[in-house]
Design an enzyme around this catalytic site. Structure first.
Site, PDB file in Angstrom:
ATOM      1  N   ASP A 110      48.629  42.579  42.103  1.00  0.00           N
ATOM      2  CA  ASP A 110      48.851  41.132  42.160  1.00  0.00           C
ATOM      3  C   ASP A 110      48.016  40.417  41.107  1.00  0.00           C
ATOM      4  O   ASP A 110      46.978  40.913  40.663  1.00  0.00           O
ATOM      5  CB  ASP A 110      48.558  40.574  43.555  1.00  0.00           C
ATOM      6  CG  ASP A 110      47.111  40.758  43.996  1.00  0.00           C
ATOM      7  OD1 ASP A 110      46.554  41.845  43.762  1.00  0.00           O
ATOM      8  OD2 ASP A 110      46.538  39.818  44.586  1.00  0.00           O
ATOM      9  N   ASP A 125      43.302  41.548  33.956  1.00  0.00           N
ATOM     10  CA  ASP A 125      42.958  41.632  35.385  1.00  0.00           C
ATOM     11  C   ASP A 125      44.213  41.871  36.216  1.00  0.00           C
ATOM     12  O   ASP A 125      44.784  40.944  36.751  1.00  0.00           O
ATOM     13  CB  ASP A 125      42.271  40.329  35.805  1.00  0.00           C
ATOM     14  CG  ASP A 125      41.670  40.378  37.193  1.00  0.00           C
ATOM     15  OD1 ASP A 125      41.567  41.481  37.763  1.00  0.00           O
ATOM     16  OD2 ASP A 125      41.307  39.305  37.707  1.00  0.00           O
ATOM     17  N   GLU A 167      44.673  41.294  46.464  1.00  0.00           N
ATOM     18  CA  GLU A 167      43.256  41.243  46.102  1.00  0.00           C
ATOM     19  C   GLU A 167      42.867  39.850  45.650  1.00  0.00           C
ATOM     20  O   GLU A 167      41.783  39.361  45.967  1.00  0.00           O
ATOM     21  CB  GLU A 167      42.949  42.252  44.993  1.00  0.00           C
ATOM     22  CG  GLU A 167      41.453  42.527  44.783  1.00  0.00           C
ATOM     23  CD  GLU A 167      40.779  41.577  43.799  1.00  0.00           C
ATOM     24  OE1 GLU A 167      39.542  41.595  43.703  1.00  0.00           O
ATOM     25  OE2 GLU A 167      41.491  40.806  43.124  1.00  0.00           O
ATOM     26  N   GLU A 226      38.415  46.856  37.773  1.00  0.00           N
ATOM     27  CA  GLU A 226      38.104  45.449  37.507  1.00  0.00           C
ATOM     28  C   GLU A 226      37.606  45.275  36.072  1.00  0.00           C
ATOM     29  O   GLU A 226      36.921  46.150  35.526  1.00  0.00           O
ATOM     30  CB  GLU A 226      37.035  44.943  38.480  1.00  0.00           C
ATOM     31  CG  GLU A 226      37.508  44.764  39.904  1.00  0.00           C
ATOM     32  CD  GLU A 226      38.504  43.627  40.066  1.00  0.00           C
ATOM     33  OE1 GLU A 226      38.618  42.780  39.153  1.00  0.00           O
ATOM     34  OE2 GLU A 226      39.175  43.586  41.110  1.00  0.00           O
TER      35      GLU A 226
END
Length: 383
Positions: A76, A107, A141, A170
């Site tokens: 997401d 990201d 997330e 990340e």
């Protein structure tokens, strides 16, 4: 085209704004099944917020007795913001000036693509690899995270699954790929404080009680409090107010209550229970009429130097030349959930300067080295 870049672009094309996955995990599942992974979809959440999670595992020759290295991430992305401010369609991967633009480029769709291609290469080179490989991917997330990684962790815990190492993709790098990784994160504890007063005409304050005036000295004390000194891994715990709401909107009315939202980012030097007790003690000392609701967003976690950090640091050094910095700065991540069932959790990904921004991007020159670092971790830990 470079396979990592091609997969990154394919994922960026999917408009996977939380909690939507938009087929990203189906792409991953197809590729992972092709190299021997067992894949399991775990869908959860209410009808108006359905979350897609993927758990995939490929056992090595040592079976469940061997080490299990998991790659974790999220498909997401955050909303785009004003489309007219983007220089290209955020869901049409676009190349400009050596950069790949698109929502999720940094990201963290590049990291996920790097995971997959690294594992494909590793399995081809080591068909009889000793340790096991897993993937834990969620579409929740960036949102409330109530039905994402935490649900997978709960399911794995219930069946006694043991994770030995976890790399989360990340975007941890700052100026260049490999200059920083995260070996822990601070905890997050939020409070909603409501201080009660007595509403009245502002010209007759003796007929009421102003909750803003009552709360101000206590808030000043909370803001000045030294909660802890931190430690060698974490900075001192911080307390910050984020919102203050009081009043009717009229300028001639003393409000009946004021509400203050605040948040702790706390280190392993403090506990949620200890912080709560100290806040209540300060509020009680000021004789406030109040209610206080708490929300624990996550406990702090820390991975001391060990097998995973050494393998990742070595792989980064070999690929980029950096002696990477271990850091616990920044916000929370899903590592706070995974750390419950995995003793070694570290985050590593591309530079984060553009994340959540208009024109999010990743430098193309970092994409292949990122994949190579992930493969280097596999080579060092489970070959």
């Amino acid at each position: 085209m470079n396979p990592t870049l091609a997969l990154t672009e394919d994922l960026i094309r999917r408009r996977s704004v939380t909690p939507a996955d938009e087929g990203c995990q189906a792409i991953l599942e197809t590729r992972l099944k092709a190299i021997g992974f067992d894949c399991e979809a775990l869908v959860s959440g209410p009808d108006d917020f359905r979350v897609t999670n993927l758990w995939a595992v490929k056992r090595g020759t040592q079976g469940k007795d061997g080490k299990l290295l998991v790659f974790a991430g999220h498909t997401d992305v955050v909303p785009t913001g004003p489309l007219e401010q983007w220089h290209s369609d955020p869901f049409a991967p676009t190349h400009r000036d050596g950069k790949l633009y698109g929502r999720g480029a940094a990201d963290m769709k590049t990291s996920i693509a790097g995971f997959v291609v690294a594992v494909e290469e590793f399995v081809k080179a080591h068909p009889a690899h000793a340790g096991s490989i897993g993937f834990l991917i969620t579409s929740d997330e960036e949102g409330p995270a109530h039905d994402g990684t935490i649900k997978v962790v709960e399911a794995l815990s219930a069946r006694g699954e043991r994770l030995d190492y976890c790399v989360i993709g990340e975007p941890t790098s700052v100026n260049a790929l490999g200059d920083m990784v995260k070996n822990g994160r601070r905890g997050s504890l939020s409070g909603k404080l409501t201080v009660k007063g007595i509403q009245c005409h502002i010209a007759y304050p003796h007929l009421g009680r102003n909750p803003i005036h009552d709360a101000a000295p206590a808030l000043a004390e909370l803001a000045a409090e030294v909660w802890d000194a931190g430690n060698e891994y974490f900075p001192p715990t911080s307390w910050q107010m984020s919102n203050i709401h009081g009043g009717t909107g009229a300028t001639n009315v003393i409000p009946g209550h004021v509400t203050i939202d605040f948040n702790f980012r706390f280190s392993t030097a403090s506990t949620p229970e200890g912080l709560k007790a100290r806040v209540h003690a300060i509020l009680d000392r000021h004789s406030l009429d109040y209610t206080l609701d708490w929300t624990l967003g996550g406990e702090p976690f820390l991975t001391p130097r060990g097998e995973l950090s050494e393998a990742l640091s070595s792989a980064i050094k070999a690929e980029t030349g950096f002696d990477t910095e271990l850091s616990t700065t920044g916000g929370t991540s899903d590592g706070r959930f995974i750390a419950r069932i995995c003793p070694q959790v570290i985050e590593f990904g591309p530079p984060n300067a553009s994340i959540h921004k208009i024109d999010e991007h990743v430098e193309v020159r970092f994409i292949e080295p990122l994949k190579n670092v992930y493969r280097g971790v596999l080579e060092r830990l489970i070959a």
